[in-house]
Design a protein around this motif. Sequence first.
Motif, PDB file in Angstrom:
ATOM      1  N   ASP A 177       0.811  -1.220   0.000  1.00 15.30           N
ATOM      2  CA  ASP A 177       0.000   0.000   0.000  1.00 15.30           C
ATOM      3  C   ASP A 177       0.844   1.270   0.000  1.00 15.30           C
ATOM      4  O   ASP A 177       0.304   2.376   0.043  1.00 15.30           O
ATOM      5  CB  ASP A 177      -0.929   0.024   1.217  1.00 15.30           C
ATOM      6  CG  ASP A 177      -2.003  -1.046   1.135  1.00 15.30           C
ATOM      7  OD1 ASP A 177      -2.443  -1.355   0.019  1.00 15.30           O
ATOM      8  OD2 ASP A 177      -2.374  -1.585   2.195  1.00 15.30           O
ATOM      9  N   ARG A 212      -8.401  -6.302   4.505  1.00 14.83           N
ATOM     10  CA  ARG A 212      -9.461  -5.704   5.333  1.00 14.83           C
ATOM     11  C   ARG A 212      -9.044  -4.298   5.727  1.00 14.83           C
ATOM     12  O   ARG A 212      -7.913  -3.879   5.484  1.00 14.83           O
ATOM     13  CB  ARG A 212      -9.686  -6.536   6.597  1.00 14.83           C
ATOM     14  CG  ARG A 212      -8.423  -6.714   7.439  1.00 14.83           C
ATOM     15  CD  ARG A 212      -8.713  -7.346   8.774  1.00 14.83           C
ATOM     16  NE  ARG A 212      -7.510  -7.670   9.516  1.00 14.83           N
ATOM     17  CZ  ARG A 212      -6.759  -6.806  10.182  1.00 14.83           C
ATOM     18  NH1 ARG A 212      -7.086  -5.506  10.204  1.00 14.83           N
ATOM     19  NH2 ARG A 212      -5.677  -7.200  10.841  1.00 14.83           N
ATOM     20  N   ARG A 213      -9.980  -3.585   6.340  1.00  9.43           N
ATOM     21  CA  ARG A 213      -9.635  -2.276   6.884  1.00  9.43           C
ATOM     22  C   ARG A 213      -8.762  -2.457   8.119  1.00  9.43           C
ATOM     23  O   ARG A 213      -8.877  -3.448   8.843  1.00  9.43           O
ATOM     24  CB  ARG A 213     -10.900  -1.488   7.241  1.00  9.43           C
ATOM     25  CG  ARG A 213     -11.713  -1.097   6.019  1.00  9.43           C
ATOM     26  CD  ARG A 213     -12.875  -0.201   6.370  1.00  9.43           C
ATOM     27  NE  ARG A 213     -13.603   0.167   5.165  1.00  9.43           N
ATOM     28  CZ  ARG A 213     -13.275   1.180   4.374  1.00  9.43           C
ATOM     29  NH1 ARG A 213     -12.232   1.936   4.696  1.00  9.43           N
ATOM     30  NH2 ARG A 213     -13.976   1.432   3.291  1.00  9.43           N
ATOM     31  N   HIS A 214      -7.898  -1.478   8.347  1.00 12.82           N
ATOM     32  CA  HIS A 214      -6.918  -1.647   9.418  1.00 12.82           C
ATOM     33  C   HIS A 214      -6.665  -0.313  10.105  1.00 12.82           C
ATOM     34  O   HIS A 214      -6.671   0.743   9.483  1.00 12.82           O
ATOM     35  CB  HIS A 214      -5.601  -2.179   8.831  1.00 12.82           C
ATOM     36  CG  HIS A 214      -4.533  -2.425   9.845  1.00 12.82           C
ATOM     37  ND1 HIS A 214      -4.632  -3.403  10.810  1.00 12.82           N
ATOM     38  CD2 HIS A 214      -3.325  -1.821  10.054  1.00 12.82           C
ATOM     39  CE1 HIS A 214      -3.547  -3.397  11.551  1.00 12.82           C
ATOM     40  NE2 HIS A 214      -2.743  -2.445  11.132  1.00 12.82           N
ATOM     41  N   GLN A 256      -8.205   3.009   9.666  1.00 14.30           N
ATOM     42  CA  GLN A 256      -9.471   2.442   9.188  1.00 14.30           C
ATOM     43  C   GLN A 256      -9.576   2.525   7.662  1.00 14.30           C
ATOM     44  O   GLN A 256     -10.657   2.642   7.104  1.00 14.30           O
ATOM     45  CB  GLN A 256     -10.680   3.084   9.854  1.00 14.30           C
ATOM     46  CG  GLN A 256     -11.157   2.345  11.083  1.00 14.30           C
ATOM     47  CD  GLN A 256     -11.483   0.882  10.813  1.00 14.30           C
ATOM     48  OE1 GLN A 256     -12.497   0.565  10.191  1.00 14.30           O
ATOM     49  NE2 GLN A 256     -10.612  -0.014  11.285  1.00 14.30           N
ATOM     50  N   ASP A 257      -8.415   2.443   7.021  1.00 13.50           N
ATOM     51  CA  ASP A 257      -8.347   2.376   5.564  1.00 13.50           C
ATOM     52  C   ASP A 257      -8.139   0.924   5.146  1.00 13.50           C
ATOM     53  O   ASP A 257      -7.600   0.111   5.910  1.00 13.50           O
ATOM     54  CB  ASP A 257      -7.174   3.220   5.042  1.00 13.50           C
ATOM     55  CG  ASP A 257      -7.266   4.656   5.501  1.00 13.50           C
ATOM     56  OD1 ASP A 257      -8.201   5.333   5.077  1.00 13.50           O
ATOM     57  OD2 ASP A 257      -6.392   5.089   6.290  1.00 13.50           O
ATOM     58  N   PRO A 258      -8.524   0.572   3.912  1.00 11.64           N
ATOM     59  CA  PRO A 258      -8.288  -0.801   3.452  1.00 11.64           C
ATOM     60  C   PRO A 258      -6.796  -1.106   3.374  1.00 11.64           C
ATOM     61  O   PRO A 258      -6.005  -0.302   2.889  1.00 11.64           O
ATOM     62  CB  PRO A 258      -8.931  -0.820   2.059  1.00 11.64           C
ATOM     63  CG  PRO A 258      -9.903   0.320   2.059  1.00 11.64           C
ATOM     64  CD  PRO A 258      -9.295   1.367   2.932  1.00 11.64           C
ATOM     65  N   SER A 259      -6.417  -2.271   3.863  1.00 11.19           N
ATOM     66  CA  SER A 259      -5.056  -2.766   3.754  1.00 11.19           C
ATOM     67  C   SER A 259      -5.064  -3.932   2.775  1.00 11.19           C
ATOM     68  O   SER A 259      -5.663  -4.978   3.055  1.00 11.19           O
ATOM     69  CB  SER A 259      -4.542  -3.228   5.123  1.00 11.19           C
ATOM     70  OG  SER A 259      -3.385  -4.028   4.990  1.00 11.19           O
ATOM     71  N   HIS A 283      -2.564   3.491   7.768  1.00  8.89           N
ATOM     72  CA  HIS A 283      -3.865   2.834   7.811  1.00  8.89           C
ATOM     73  C   HIS A 283      -4.614   3.312   9.052  1.00  8.89           C
ATOM     74  O   HIS A 283      -4.264   2.969  10.182  1.00  8.89           O
ATOM     75  CB  HIS A 283      -3.695   1.317   7.846  1.00  8.89           C
ATOM     76  CG  HIS A 283      -3.125   0.754   6.581  1.00  8.89           C
ATOM     77  ND1 HIS A 283      -1.824   0.313   6.473  1.00  8.89           N
ATOM     78  CD2 HIS A 283      -3.683   0.586   5.356  1.00  8.89           C
ATOM     79  CE1 HIS A 283      -1.600  -0.122   5.254  1.00  8.89           C
ATOM     80  NE2 HIS A 283      -2.706   0.036   4.557  1.00  8.89           N
TER      81      HIS A 283
END
Length: 574
Positions: free
Chosen positions: A332, A359-361, A351-354, A349
Amino acid sequence: MQTSRNYRVWAPFPDDVRLRLNGTTHPLRRGEGGWWESDIGIEAGARYGFELHDAEDGWSKTLPDPRSASQPDGVHGLSEAVDTSFGWRDDAWTGRILPGSVLYELHVGTFTPAGTFRGVIDKLDYLRDLGITAIELMPVQPFGGDRNWGYDGVLWHAVHEGYGGPTGLKELIDAAHRAGIAVYLDVVYNHFGPDGNYNGMFGPYTSGGSTGWGEVVNVAGYDSDEVRAYILDAARQWFSEFHVDGLRLDAVHSLDDPSAFPLLELLVVLAQEISSTTGIPRTLIAESDLNDPKLIMERSAGGYGLDAQWVDDIHHALHALVSGETHGYYSDFGTTGALAKTLEEAFYHTQDPSSFRGRRHGRWIRRDVTPASRFVTYTTTHDQTGNRATGDRPSVNLTPEQQVLKAAVIYSSPYTPMLFMGEEFGATTPFAFFSSHTDPELNRLTSEGRKREFARLGWDADTIPEPAAPETFDASRLQWSFSVDQRRILGAYRTLLKLRREYGLSQSDLLTVEVDHGEQWVSMANGHARLVANFGDTPVEVPHGGRLIYSFTSPEVGDNSTLLDPWGFALLSR
């Protein structure tokens, strides 16, 4: 010397426990809570162990004390009672708070040719002149064999004999304090190593399940109070008896602890109690991959109250951008935008997608109430170097300009910087993963496990050095004769750390940090200076100018813009 303590051990599992002392066996009486006790006083120098007997299975074993302070013959041998007194000469030491500190991570066995605490003492003047204010020792608890990173420790109150044992560690800490340098210990409380781990024969030190490195430690399950006490007493010992200034807590995300008063918070209470009693600050730093600010939030706000945590996202963003590697957990990262976000918010990250995790992280931090000093950042660590297939350092793959550029970003940021031993002169020796378990089968399993993990991450497993081979360890020793380029890099590091102090770059208010970027460049205004940096192999003009304070290359600085060479930077006055 005889102390006021008697031999005792927590052992709720066996049917009978006896003391084996200097070749003679003595009965122990069963006390409350699974403790077994003797009326024999402890005398320094005595060799002892505990004979455990199980009537149902019919076995009897003599094992070292789980709370052993010294293991002269290794993790499988008898324990040695030690005289805890020491002629401390650090009375003038008042400690160091974390804000404003510069940390230096090192492995005692490979930092110097001697591979001992005494060898580290011989380098203290060098570290002080570099600008280091605290050294962080990779784990020094006993492990199986002679060579290990230290994360396979099994006796958490003892010190590896090959480094100099408990007295050698005290001598190092005493000398460091007199040189004005704090000492942190890296400690592992999430798993026991596989070689010499007999604690499970005494009682429920583990609770089943795996961290990936070993069984989960029982810090919140049935009969876990004494396991917690075992850990807390180890921490108290380091702070009180050994005068340690701080602990780096390994992989706290692997602690299985849903309790209302978690172990991490209990460690904070302990550190604060000792700080208050002695007047010397004690620091707790967590390693976590959760991107969860709760670790460093104040207890009054519902957090654990730890002083800081390692923050990998800045490393990942910087490494991927300079090296071009975007595989595995770098997937990312690799853009100036990613670096700019981490410099401004610590985490990428939030609460952004990893893509690596699928998943969100993470979770965002409160920039208005979270001091930047609570995030420890770096260009590399033992993990980021040693967990590469060959343990190759960034300096092997980067130019001096690229290496110093990365350092300039870290040391111009408001976060707490940490160096990994040798990076300050562009060391080209690898730091590979090494171990020397006493069980050949463990060595085989370790080697095969690493090959599987590297294959999963896209590395060529055939290039991995054998962890148990002596030459893997020997090749990882730092070489202290410098080339011309290495002296240039060392000079740049010294200058950057000096300027960090002089221009207030360790200020810790994230709201005053100004970060912007273009496709190829990043600018960060912090303290009384602004860093402009070129992350490309062609010149670039950055829309920020001023008076040049320092550069490793030859930028053209104007009032309103700066022309930077490829992989160049300029530190400008604000």
